[in-house]
Structures are given as C-alpha cells and as structure tokens.
Write an enzyme that holds these catalytic residues in place. Structure first.
Site, PDB file in Angstrom:
ATOM      1  N   LEU A  28       0.893  -1.291  -0.071  1.00  0.00           N
ATOM      2  CA  LEU A  28       0.023  -0.025   0.142  1.00  0.00           C
ATOM      3  C   LEU A  28       0.961   1.084  -0.014  1.00  0.00           C
ATOM      4  O   LEU A  28       1.910   1.336   0.801  1.00  0.00           O
ATOM      5  CB  LEU A  28      -0.936   0.137   1.315  1.00  0.00           C
ATOM      6  CG  LEU A  28      -2.071  -1.006   1.450  1.00  0.00           C
ATOM      7  CD1 LEU A  28      -2.705  -1.009   2.737  1.00  0.00           C
ATOM      8  CD2 LEU A  28      -3.032  -1.064   0.204  1.00  0.00           C
ATOM      9  N   ASP A  29       0.405   2.325  -0.707  1.00  0.00           N
ATOM     10  CA  ASP A  29       1.176   3.546  -0.766  1.00  0.00           C
ATOM     11  C   ASP A  29       1.413   4.080   0.706  1.00  0.00           C
ATOM     12  O   ASP A  29       0.717   3.676   1.690  1.00  0.00           O
ATOM     13  CB  ASP A  29       0.629   4.639  -1.388  1.00  0.00           C
ATOM     14  CG  ASP A  29       0.431   4.285  -2.880  1.00  0.00           C
ATOM     15  OD1 ASP A  29       1.195   3.523  -3.409  1.00  0.00           O
ATOM     16  OD2 ASP A  29      -0.494   4.959  -3.513  1.00  0.00           O
ATOM     17  N   LYS A  30       2.544   4.835   0.958  1.00  0.00           N
ATOM     18  CA  LYS A  30       2.850   5.423   2.468  1.00  0.00           C
ATOM     19  C   LYS A  30       1.466   5.968   3.154  1.00  0.00           C
ATOM     20  O   LYS A  30       1.187   5.607   4.225  1.00  0.00           O
ATOM     21  CB  LYS A  30       4.070   6.335   2.307  1.00  0.00           C
ATOM     22  CG  LYS A  30       4.279   6.868   3.903  1.00  0.00           C
ATOM     23  CD  LYS A  30       5.415   7.815   3.468  1.00  0.00           C
ATOM     24  CE  LYS A  30       5.356   8.665   4.847  1.00  0.00           C
ATOM     25  NZ  LYS A  30       6.591   9.680   4.659  1.00  0.00           N
ATOM     26  N   ARG A  55      -5.327   6.021  -7.872  1.00  0.00           N
ATOM     27  CA  ARG A  55      -5.189   7.405  -7.964  1.00  0.00           C
ATOM     28  C   ARG A  55      -5.110   7.834  -9.282  1.00  0.00           C
ATOM     29  O   ARG A  55      -5.575   8.890  -9.544  1.00  0.00           O
ATOM     30  CB  ARG A  55      -4.084   7.710  -7.077  1.00  0.00           C
ATOM     31  CG  ARG A  55      -4.170   7.398  -5.622  1.00  0.00           C
ATOM     32  CD  ARG A  55      -2.856   7.194  -5.049  1.00  0.00           C
ATOM     33  NE  ARG A  55      -1.923   8.569  -4.699  1.00  0.00           N
ATOM     34  CZ  ARG A  55      -0.744   8.997  -4.383  1.00  0.00           C
ATOM     35  NH1 ARG A  55      -0.234   7.635  -4.028  1.00  0.00           N
ATOM     36  NH2 ARG A  55      -0.371   9.812  -4.363  1.00  0.00           N
TER      37      ARG A  55
END
Length: 317
Positions: A148-150, A249
C-alpha cells in the site's frame, strides 16, 4: 571490458548495450552494474517498474540485444543495500495463524525499506516480532506479497512462510483475491457505478509518477460504485481487477475526479475546515483463500479516525 556505454544524470542511470552485453539476461546484466544489489533485489526493481528497456517495462529473463537502452530510475536503491533493523513498532494485527498475517496498516507507514525510508517501516516491525520471516539477511521485503502507498491506510497481507507466499502470489496472479477500497474523490460522479479500463505506465515527463499511457502501459482495470454523494465530492467503493502502482489515484485523476488531498495526482484543492494530511484512500475489504486450507476468508477494516472525521463534517463536502 564494459558491456555498454553508460550515461548518468540526476534522474537515471542508462546503459546502451554493445557486443559484450548481447544475449545476457537483463537481471544478470544489472547485477554487474548496480554494485551491492542482489539478483533478487534486481528482480524486485524490475517488478516495481524501476528498470526499463527501451523505455518499456521488461522481464528479468529478457535477453539483451544490440543497441538496447537499459534505464535504472533514480528511485533505484543506493548501491549499498542496508540490512533491515528490527524495531519495536506496534502493529494492528487483525488476523494471525501459522501461515498468514492480516495487518491494518496506518497512514504514514512505508511498507518496506527503500531509499529515504530505512527505518520505521512495516518490515522493521515485522522482523522484530517475527524474526523467522527473514531467511536471508539481505531480504528487505520478508513476507511482503503486495504493498500500500505510504499514505494509504488499511488491509495488508503478510505471508509467514514460503508456501503461503507462493499461494498468495498465485492467487493475485489469477486475480482471485478481491481488494476493495473506500475513496473520497473530487466532484460528483454522474454514474452510480462504472469501470475504468486504461493502461498505466511510467509518466514520460516524470519517471517517478505513473500515468495513462498506451505505448508503455500495462493493462489496468478499476471498478467502482458510489456509496454517498456530497455537494462537491463523492464517496466510492473501489474494487481492483489489476494491481498497478498508484492505480486508483491515476485512474480517478484520468476521469476528472482525483482522490481528495492527493498531493501527487490531485488538483491541489484543500478541504477548508479539515486538517487531512493525506489522500482519502483506505484499503477497506479483503477476500482471499487461506493459503494452506483454501478456506474463504473475508476481512474488513473501518475507516480510521482522520478519514471518518472528514465524512462526519458533511457541511464542508
């Protein structure tokens, strides 16, 4: 004798293949070029699309040809890889058995060590609590099968052994693992549900970003259903059919409805009376088959307080 002509800039390192490099596997070639990075590390960089051949994503076993241009983006780890330092960081573990961990990752936590983020990652916490995960001291991603992205919170799978990892990787390859997210996006989406089918690859103008691109992109499909509409925003339930970097996104930006407070792909608009410090994106549900028994497993993680507070303040939405 060099096997290529080297070009180095602030953004990338690039090699043009000549006679000595012809026929070499891409991963083996890069082991000789990126000092201190193991072959498995090289293969992971290729998987992460940080290595390009002729400006396109390739495979570790690709046989190099004369005049091929191999590019290593500057997101590539520094030559000397650092070993993972065990750190006593609390984890929100919502399921655990001998094969599998399901973790509710908080926003702000990087999943695995990388340049600029060698400490405080999920992996630092994992090797402290589960040292048996790290069979190789140079492995900076023990147990990790997806990311998962930060600044994306929510559900993350961790394999506790090789058999479990192989099963989870195969399930992802067969697209039988279901990942659903909640996202608040800008504007009012007219459809009650829909799909976004557009290939994603590295942005030609900024190689550290992703973009819709036909020439370099890999297939990417995102499905969504509207959960709630506000005056200027829409809350959607998103299901991924593929798992490209930054897929949600990038796709919602492409249809004109970027994720709220996305600093990279968003419009830059802020919510005036709220102090949300990251994109409104949360890995909400996860369906998979248990890697050993095959039992159907379902997990949910409610919205964390910072995101729930946004929805509770409907007047600003």
């Amino acid at each position: 004798m060099p096997a290529s002509n080297d070009t180095t800039t602030d953004n990338f390192v690039r090699w043009e293949i000549d006679d000595e490099g012809i026929g070499q596997r891409l991963d083996r070639f890069l082991v000789t070029k990126l000092d201190g990075v193991s072959r498995s590390g090289i293969q992971q960089l290729i998987t992460d699309e940080l290595i390009l051949v002729n400006e396109k994503v390739s495979k570790p076993g690709y046989a190099l040809r004369a005049k091929d241009i191999v590019t290593a983006l500057r997101m590539t780890p520094a030559p000397q890889q650092k070993q993972v330092t065990p750190q006593n960081i609390p984890l929100d573990i919502i399921f655990e058995d001998a094969d599998l961990l399901i973790i509710n990752k908080p926003a702000g936590m990087v999943v695995h060590p990388a340049p600029g983020n060698y400490d405080g990652t999920l992996v630092n916490a994992l090797v402290a609590q589960y040292p048996e995960l790290q069979q190789d001291e140079n492995d900076t991603r023990p147990g990790i099968v997806h990311r998962l992205d930060k600044d994306t919170s929510g559900l993350l799978m961790v394999a506790k052994n090789a058999q479990a990892r192989a099963s989870l990787v195969e399930q992802m390859k067969q697209q039988t693992i279901v990942k659903r997210y909640q996202a608040l996006v800008e504007g009012n989406i007219s459809l009650d549900q829909g799909s976004i089918d557009a290939p994603i690859g590295r942005d030609s103008r900024n190689r550290q970003m992703m973009a819709i691109t036909v020439t370099e992109g890999r297939e990417a499909r995102t499905h969504f259903r509207v959960l709630q509409r506000f005056r200027r925003h829409t809350l959607v339930l998103v299901q991924l059919e593929t798992g490209r970097t930054h897929q949600i996104r990038v796709h919602f930006k492409a249809i004109g409805h970027p994720v709220v407070c996305d600093q990279t792909y968003g419009s830059g608009h802020k919510l005036p009376d709220l102090h949300l410090q990251r994109q409104f994106l949360h890995a909400y549900q996860l369906d998979l088959a248990h890697p050993r028994t095959g039992e159907a497993l379902h997990f949910e993680a409610p919205l964390p307080p910072d995101l729930q507070e946004v929805l509770d303040n409907e007047a600003v939405l």
